[in-house]
Design a protein around this motif. Sequence first.
Motif, short mmCIF file in Angstrom:
data_model
loop_
_atom_site.label_atom_id
_atom_site.label_comp_id
_atom_site.label_asym_id
_atom_site.label_seq_id
_atom_site.Cartn_x
_atom_site.Cartn_y
_atom_site.Cartn_z
N THR A 25 0.80 -1.22 0.00
CA THR A 25 0.00 0.00 0.00
C THR A 25 0.83 1.28 0.00
OG1 THR A 25 -1.83 -1.13 1.06
CG2 THR A 25 -1.80 1.26 1.22
N LEU A 26 1.75 1.44 0.91
CA LEU A 26 2.50 2.70 1.01
C LEU A 26 3.36 2.97 -0.22
CD1 LEU A 26 3.06 5.22 2.61
CD2 LEU A 26 4.85 3.98 3.85
N TYR A 29 0.97 4.03 -3.03
CA TYR A 29 0.45 5.39 -2.88
C TYR A 29 1.53 6.43 -3.17
CZ TYR A 29 -4.00 3.81 -0.90
OH TYR A 29 -5.23 3.24 -0.71
N MET A 32 1.80 6.66 -6.84
CA MET A 32 0.71 7.48 -7.39
C MET A 32 0.97 8.96 -7.15
SD MET A 32 -2.85 5.42 -6.74
CE MET A 32 -2.59 4.96 -5.03
N GLY A 33 1.48 9.31 -5.97
CA GLY A 33 1.80 10.70 -5.68
C GLY A 33 2.91 11.22 -6.56
N ALA A 107 1.33 7.13 -12.19
CA ALA A 107 0.18 7.12 -11.26
C ALA A 107 -0.70 5.90 -11.50
CB ALA A 107 -0.61 8.41 -11.44
N GLY A 110 0.86 2.81 -10.03
CA GLY A 110 0.66 2.76 -8.58
C GLY A 110 -0.74 2.31 -8.22
N LEU A 111 -1.73 2.79 -8.97
CA LEU A 111 -3.12 2.38 -8.74
C LEU A 111 -3.29 0.89 -8.98
CD1 LEU A 111 -6.06 3.21 -8.14
CD2 LEU A 111 -6.32 3.58 -10.60
N THR A 114 -1.99 -1.19 -6.12
CA THR A 114 -2.87 -1.33 -4.96
C THR A 114 -3.94 -2.38 -5.19
OG1 THR A 114 -4.38 0.42 -5.69
CG2 THR A 114 -2.58 1.07 -4.23
N SER A 149 9.29 0.44 -4.62
CA SER A 149 8.22 -0.26 -5.33
C SER A 149 8.76 -1.51 -6.03
CB SER A 149 7.58 0.66 -6.36
OG SER A 149 7.00 1.77 -5.74
#
Length: 163
Positions: A25-26, A29, A32-33, A107, A110-111, A114, A149
Amino acid sequence: MDHFPDNPAGMPGPGPDKALRDAVTLPAYLLMGTGALTVLFWVFNLLSSVVGAGAGQEGLPPEFYNDPNLQQYRELAEQVLSLQSEGPSVIGILYSLVGVGLGALIAFGGLQMTKFRMYGVAIAASIIAMVPCFSCCCCVIGLPVGIWSLVVLTRQEVKAAFR
């Protein structure tokens, strides 16, 4: 014979457990940021290219006019300056559009990370986030987030959860 009636062959597994989700998760995210910051940076760059941010430059520094050794380069430098100050920069616009697309890919990766979908896209997004000329965040954010990641994505249990 190893046969599990609750999970027939070819069907997805039970999905990732909570510990695996927490591990992913982290970094997802943050990826994505990083992608969102990259998109914002390149949109700003695109707007600057469209309105011709080079307009209003004062010209060449006095050294070009005072130094006889630079005389041969003055005409070329003046041509380059005139091209920059004449309005929209086609190369700048194209480069910015590529940057917006790559930021969106970061982004999106990253989505997908998740959701434990599209493993290849998540890997590609992690790699692109680390490349300084694609990500606006260069080495400050993109490099550690991309490495983290990738480390998480290459774990065997994470790979298995993507299947």
